[in-house]
Scaffold this motif. Structure first.
Motif, short mmCIF file in Angstrom:
data_model
loop_
_atom_site.label_atom_id
_atom_site.label_comp_id
_atom_site.label_asym_id
_atom_site.label_seq_id
_atom_site.Cartn_x
_atom_site.Cartn_y
_atom_site.Cartn_z
N SER A 167 21.80 -23.43 22.19
CA SER A 167 20.56 -22.96 22.79
C SER A 167 20.68 -21.59 23.44
CB SER A 167 20.09 -23.97 23.84
OG SER A 167 21.05 -24.10 24.87
N SER A 168 21.90 -21.09 23.60
CA SER A 168 22.09 -19.83 24.29
C SER A 168 22.22 -18.68 23.30
CB SER A 168 23.33 -19.89 25.17
OG SER A 168 23.63 -18.61 25.68
N PRO A 169 21.66 -17.49 23.64
CA PRO A 169 21.80 -16.35 22.74
C PRO A 169 23.22 -15.80 22.71
CG PRO A 169 20.69 -15.71 24.77
CD PRO A 169 20.81 -17.21 24.79
N ASN A 170 23.99 -16.04 23.76
CA ASN A 170 25.36 -15.52 23.81
C ASN A 170 26.33 -16.59 23.36
OD1 ASN A 170 27.71 -14.15 24.31
ND2 ASN A 170 27.04 -13.37 26.30
N GLU A 171 26.49 -16.72 22.05
CA GLU A 171 27.29 -17.81 21.48
C GLU A 171 28.75 -17.71 21.88
OE1 GLU A 171 27.92 -19.93 17.12
OE2 GLU A 171 27.57 -17.77 17.23
N ASN A 172 29.30 -16.49 21.87
CA ASN A 172 30.73 -16.32 22.16
C ASN A 172 31.09 -16.78 23.57
OD1 ASN A 172 31.22 -15.24 19.63
ND2 ASN A 172 30.79 -13.15 20.29
N VAL A 173 30.21 -16.49 24.53
CA VAL A 173 30.46 -16.90 25.92
C VAL A 173 30.48 -18.42 26.01
CG1 VAL A 173 29.50 -16.93 28.26
CG2 VAL A 173 29.49 -14.81 26.92
N ASN A 174 29.56 -19.07 25.30
CA ASN A 174 29.49 -20.52 25.38
C ASN A 174 30.65 -21.21 24.68
OD1 ASN A 174 26.97 -21.38 26.81
ND2 ASN A 174 26.10 -19.90 25.38
N ILE A 175 31.16 -20.62 23.60
CA ILE A 175 32.35 -21.17 22.95
C ILE A 175 33.50 -21.14 23.95
CG2 ILE A 175 34.07 -20.79 21.15
CD1 ILE A 175 31.84 -19.62 19.42
N LYS A 176 33.66 -20.02 24.62
CA LYS A 176 34.75 -19.88 25.59
C LYS A 176 34.60 -20.88 26.74
CE LYS A 176 36.80 -16.52 28.78
NZ LYS A 176 36.88 -15.10 29.17
N PHE A 180 37.16 -23.88 27.50
CA PHE A 180 37.82 -23.87 28.81
C PHE A 180 37.66 -25.21 29.51
CE2 PHE A 180 37.29 -23.23 33.44
CZ PHE A 180 38.57 -22.79 33.76
N LEU A 181 36.45 -25.77 29.49
CA LEU A 181 36.19 -27.05 30.15
C LEU A 181 36.97 -28.19 29.51
CD1 LEU A 181 32.34 -26.76 30.72
CD2 LEU A 181 34.12 -26.70 32.48
N ASP A 182 37.04 -28.19 28.17
CA ASP A 182 37.78 -29.25 27.48
C ASP A 182 39.28 -29.17 27.76
OD1 ASP A 182 35.60 -30.48 26.38
OD2 ASP A 182 35.67 -29.39 24.49
N LEU A 183 39.82 -27.96 27.80
CA LEU A 183 41.26 -27.78 28.02
C LEU A 183 41.66 -28.10 29.46
CD1 LEU A 183 41.99 -24.52 26.00
CD2 LEU A 183 42.93 -26.79 25.55
N GLN A 184 40.72 -27.94 30.39
CA GLN A 184 41.03 -28.22 31.80
C GLN A 184 41.48 -29.66 32.02
OE1 GLN A 184 37.59 -26.96 34.16
NE2 GLN A 184 38.97 -25.71 35.35
#
Length: 268
Positions: A167-176, A180-184
């Motif tokens: 849903s976000s226009p900034n796909e790269n930021v959301n991938i990161k 990040f959340l999953d790896l935490q």
């Protein structure tokens, strides 16, 4: 059930010989000692994965009414989950106490390694509760309620990540952010590396750019885990690239001040 005792083993065999006519089957033995076969645990795990708590509780109670010991249900299911965990870590089949057909069936269950770990953690936390409870049936029902709740939360979190991503226009930021959340949860060190990295997606290529060799080595050594999480996030196949981006080191304020004082001449 004899736990290594010859006398107890002989007693079980005598009971089987007394109450069963003809050939003694595995099912006969299980019924006598309160054990349930792996088929029971396979069906139970599938019902847990569908999130149908009422069917799980009905199945548990039917097993108990058929003579199964609730504590043995706990042990049997925990061991079955352990087998699922070993299979998902790539342990050789000889260390998994299942036959080849049962191993193949367990491989095909849609349960990730991380989810298996979380379910095992819940089972182990309930060990004393199940063994010491005055009403062990309630303890077992509560345990399996927690297992379903754990999986429901996990799938909801995963779906939320996908919604945010799409849903976000900034796909790269959301991938990161999603990675990040999953790896935490299980790899804080990798999460820290991803936090400082840049991630870009171009068609079927995902590139993780880091600033030093150490960060690249850590990601390369754990790229199987990283790729697995990215595949869940993107819900598509991709090619992963890990690269170092060399940045020109900024001169310190002290060096800049000295250069100004010496009119830009090189200081030796």
């Amino acid at each position: 059930r004899a736990d290594g005792s010859i006398r107890d083993g002989e007693s079980i065999l005598e009971q089987l010989a007394s109450f069963i006519e003809g050939e003694v089957t595995e099912e006969d033995v299980f019924k006598l000692i309160g054990f349930l076969g792996n088929d029971f645990y396979f069906t139970l795990l599938n019902k847990i994965l569908t999130g149908d708590l009422s069917k799980v509780i009905v199945m548990l109670n039917k097993g108990i009414e058929d003579g199964a010991d609730p504590v043995e249900i706990y042990r049997g299911f925990t061991n079955y989950l352990r087998a699922a965990f070993l299979i998902r870590t790539g342990v050789p089949c000889e260390f998994v106490e299942l036959n080849s057909e049962e191993i193949e069936v367990l491989k095909n269950i849609e349960l990730s390694r991380d989810e298996t770990i979380h379910l095992l953690e819940i089972c182990l936390r309930f060990e004393d509760i199940v063994k010491r409870s005055v009403n062990v049936r309630i303890a077992i029902e509560l345990l399996f309620s927690q297992l379903i709740l754990c999986l429901t939360k996990s799938k909801k979190r995963e779906n939320n990540n996908r919604v945010v991503l799409s849903s976000s226009p900034n796909e790269n930021v959301n991938i990161k952010e999603a990675l990040f959340l999953d790896l935490q949860k299980n790899s804080p060190k990798l999460a820290g590396i991803i936090h400082k990295a840049d991630i870009t997606k171009n068609n079927d290529n995902v590139t993780i750019s880091v600033k030093n060799e150490f960060a690249k080595t850590q990601l390369v050594n754990n790229q199987k885990e990283v790729k697995s999480l990215l595949k869940k996030i993107l819900n598509a196949d991709f090619i992963l690239n890990i690269e170092i981006v060399h940045q020109k080191e900024e001169e310190s304020n002290l060096i800049q001040t000295i250069k100004v004082l010496f009119d830009g001449e090189e200081v030796r």
